[in-house]
Motif scaffolding. Structure first.
Motif, mmCIF file in Angstrom:
data_model
loop_
_atom_site.group_PDB
_atom_site.id
_atom_site.type_symbol
_atom_site.label_atom_id
_atom_site.label_comp_id
_atom_site.label_asym_id
_atom_site.label_seq_id
_atom_site.Cartn_x
_atom_site.Cartn_y
_atom_site.Cartn_z
ATOM 1 N N THR A 104 25.520 31.726 23.153
ATOM 2 C CA THR A 104 24.700 32.516 22.235
ATOM 3 C C THR A 104 24.933 34.007 22.450
ATOM 4 N N THR A 105 25.079 34.419 23.708
ATOM 5 C CA THR A 105 25.385 35.827 23.979
ATOM 6 C C THR A 105 26.789 36.179 23.496
ATOM 7 N N ALA A 106 27.713 35.219 23.555
ATOM 8 C CA ALA A 106 29.057 35.467 23.009
ATOM 9 C C ALA A 106 28.990 35.671 21.503
ATOM 10 N N GLU A 107 28.120 34.901 20.849
ATOM 11 C CA GLU A 107 27.928 35.083 19.414
ATOM 12 C C GLU A 107 27.329 36.460 19.136
ATOM 13 N N LEU A 108 26.411 36.891 19.974
ATOM 14 C CA LEU A 108 25.835 38.231 19.835
ATOM 15 C C LEU A 108 26.916 39.299 19.976
ATOM 16 N N ALA A 109 27.840 39.119 20.906
ATOM 17 C CA ALA A 109 28.911 40.099 21.119
ATOM 18 C C ALA A 109 29.701 40.355 19.840
ATOM 19 N N ARG A 110 29.873 39.321 19.031
ATOM 20 C CA ARG A 110 30.609 39.486 17.766
ATOM 21 C C ARG A 110 29.886 40.462 16.833
ATOM 22 N N THR A 122 28.563 42.917 31.476
ATOM 23 C CA THR A 122 28.528 41.473 31.302
ATOM 24 C C THR A 122 29.213 40.762 32.458
ATOM 25 N N ASN A 123 28.759 39.558 32.740
ATOM 26 C CA ASN A 123 29.456 38.682 33.687
ATOM 27 C C ASN A 123 30.096 37.511 32.949
ATOM 28 N N SER A 124 30.316 37.702 31.643
ATOM 29 C CA SER A 124 30.899 36.668 30.791
ATOM 30 C C SER A 124 32.305 37.050 30.367
ATOM 31 N N LEU A 125 33.278 36.235 30.713
ATOM 32 C CA LEU A 125 34.647 36.492 30.286
ATOM 33 C C LEU A 125 34.786 36.454 28.766
ATOM 34 N N PRO A 126 34.212 35.469 28.061
ATOM 35 C CA PRO A 126 34.322 35.474 26.595
ATOM 36 C C PRO A 126 33.689 36.699 25.950
ATOM 37 N N VAL A 127 32.539 37.144 26.455
ATOM 38 C CA VAL A 127 31.893 38.339 25.901
ATOM 39 C C VAL A 127 32.808 39.550 26.057
ATOM 40 N N ALA A 128 33.379 39.722 27.240
ATOM 41 C CA ALA A 128 34.280 40.849 27.479
ATOM 42 C C ALA A 128 35.505 40.783 26.569
ATOM 43 N N GLU A 129 36.042 39.595 26.376
ATOM 44 C CA GLU A 129 37.221 39.428 25.517
ATOM 45 C C GLU A 129 36.905 39.771 24.068
ATOM 46 N N ILE A 130 35.745 39.345 23.592
ATOM 47 C CA ILE A 130 35.351 39.625 22.209
ATOM 48 C C ILE A 130 35.218 41.128 21.979
ATOM 49 N N LEU A 131 34.544 41.803 22.896
ATOM 50 C CA LEU A 131 34.342 43.245 22.747
ATOM 51 C C LEU A 131 35.652 44.011 22.917
ATOM 52 N N HIS A 132 36.504 43.571 23.837
ATOM 53 C CA HIS A 132 37.804 44.226 24.021
ATOM 54 C C HIS A 132 38.659 44.085 22.767
ATOM 55 N N ALA A 133 38.599 42.908 22.134
ATOM 56 C CA ALA A 133 39.382 42.679 20.915
ATOM 57 C C ALA A 133 38.905 43.563 19.769
ATOM 58 N N GLY A 145 33.060 41.105 37.623
ATOM 59 C CA GLY A 145 33.849 40.454 38.655
ATOM 60 C C GLY A 145 33.029 39.355 39.299
ATOM 61 N N GLY A 146 33.663 38.532 40.134
ATOM 62 C CA GLY A 146 32.967 37.444 40.790
ATOM 63 C C GLY A 146 33.719 36.142 40.700
ATOM 64 N N VAL A 147 33.066 35.066 41.096
ATOM 65 C CA VAL A 147 33.648 33.728 41.081
ATOM 66 C C VAL A 147 33.404 33.090 39.713
ATOM 67 N N ARG A 148 34.431 32.525 39.140
ATOM 68 C CA ARG A 148 34.330 31.955 37.794
ATOM 69 C C ARG A 148 33.707 30.564 37.819
ATOM 70 N N THR A 149 32.750 30.313 36.937
ATOM 71 C CA THR A 149 32.104 29.002 36.819
ATOM 72 C C THR A 149 32.740 28.213 35.667
ATOM 73 N N ALA A 153 31.362 32.058 33.405
ATOM 74 C CA ALA A 153 30.542 33.131 33.960
ATOM 75 C C ALA A 153 31.156 33.596 35.269
ATOM 76 N N LEU A 154 30.989 34.883 35.577
ATOM 77 C CA LEU A 154 31.391 35.429 36.868
ATOM 78 C C LEU A 154 30.137 35.603 37.705
ATOM 79 N N VAL A 155 30.104 34.976 38.881
ATOM 80 C CA VAL A 155 28.878 34.922 39.672
ATOM 81 C C VAL A 155 29.186 35.198 41.137
ATOM 82 N N GLY A 156 28.125 35.273 41.945
ATOM 83 C CA GLY A 156 28.291 35.425 43.373
ATOM 84 C C GLY A 156 28.056 36.845 43.858
ATOM 85 N N PRO A 157 28.291 37.107 45.158
ATOM 86 C CA PRO A 157 27.994 38.414 45.749
ATOM 87 C C PRO A 157 28.685 39.583 45.070
ATOM 88 N N LEU A 158 29.925 39.414 44.638
ATOM 89 C CA LEU A 158 30.618 40.512 43.964
ATOM 90 C C LEU A 158 29.920 40.895 42.663
#
Length: 264
Positions: A104-110, A122-133, A145-149, A153-158
């Motif tokens: 849903t947040t990816a849809e919002l990014a559009r 954002t910690n969402s790879l798709p959201v970042a890709e949509i906005l970069h495009a 940044g972080g560990v990919r789920t 999603a990018l999560v964890g201490p980073l």
């Protein structure tokens, strides 16, 4: 191809990708959408997959089940589009906002690619890709940044460390489940930590959740219902759920769902 062979091939694709779309299958197998829907009906009745709006996904979610991004993207697509369109009206040029991971947040990014002067964390790879495009020079996109789920999603201490020093106007939070007792939940323990860091960094919390999230519980709570300043959902949310949420969140907004297809 015989019907049984086609159905076996469809099941293989669902298991491999986590979800499929009716239109894509119809094009691939050279048959009508109605034929694919009948195939999905049969496989659904046998308990081999779960039918969703526009396609099908794997069955059997649990409190730690985490579907892939593609699998979730074919679920409640009309409702998510309506929710995202309403959420986009809250964003003003020059704002600093965060978008958590989720379809849903990816849809919002559009909807946000044309907002001038926007800073998006954002910690969402798709959201970042949509906005970069989108290619706007006056927008800034910060990927934690972080560990990919499995849900991209990018999560964890980073990720948590990247967010803690930030001050944001608003967070748009996607969630896995909502209940009165557990609040807003996720099936990933590290994603809950990252989401809480995003909540702490934002002045205003806006939760985006279609009606299917009500009654679903992920293993880890993010925040209680009362932490949400605004919850945007769709008009298929049950009356009892509306009453409960209206009493506990700051504001409940129910948007009419977009026109839905025949297959549900």
């Amino acid at each position: 191809m015989l019907a049984q062979q086609r159905q076996a091939a469809i099941l293989d694709r669902v298991r491999a990708a986590g979800g499929v779309r009716v239109t894509e299958l119809a094009a691939e197998f050279g048959v009508s959408d109605m034929t694919i829907r009948r195939d999905l009906d049969l496989l659904h009745d046998r308990g081999l997959l779960a039918k969703v709006h526009g396609g099908a996904t794997l069955t059997g979610p649990g409190s730690t089940d985490e579907p892939g991004f593609h699998a979730k993207s074919v679920r409640q697509s009309a409702e998510k589009a309506a929710i995202a369109a309403r959420a986009a009206t809250l964003v003003r040029p020059g704002a600093a906002v965060a978008l958590s991971a989720g379809t849903t947040t990816a849809e919002l990014a559009r909807h946000l690619v044309d907002v001038p002067g926007l800073t998006v964390v954002t910690n969402s790879l798709p959201v970042a890709e949509i906005l970069h495009a989108g290619g706007r020079d006056d927008q800034t996109v910060v990927l934690t940044g972080g560990v990919r789920t499995p849900s991209d999603a990018l999560v964890g201490p980073l990720a948590v460390g990247a967010v803690r020093s930030l001050h944001l106007d608003m967070l748009f939070l996607g969630v896995h489940g909502i209940t009165e007792r557990a609040g807003f939940t996720t099936p990933n323990l590290m994603e809950a930590d990252t989401d809480r860091a995003l909540v702490a960094a934002a002045d205003r919390l806006v939760v985006l959740a279609d009606h299917t999230k009500w009654g679903t519980v992920g293993i880890s709570s993010i925040v209680p219902l009362g932490a949400a300043h605004l919850l945007i959902t769709d008009d298929r949310l049950p009356t009892e759920a509306r009453r409960t949420l209206a009493e506990q969140v700051g504001e409940l907004v129910v948007v009419p769902g977009a026109e839905r297809g025949v297959a549900q």
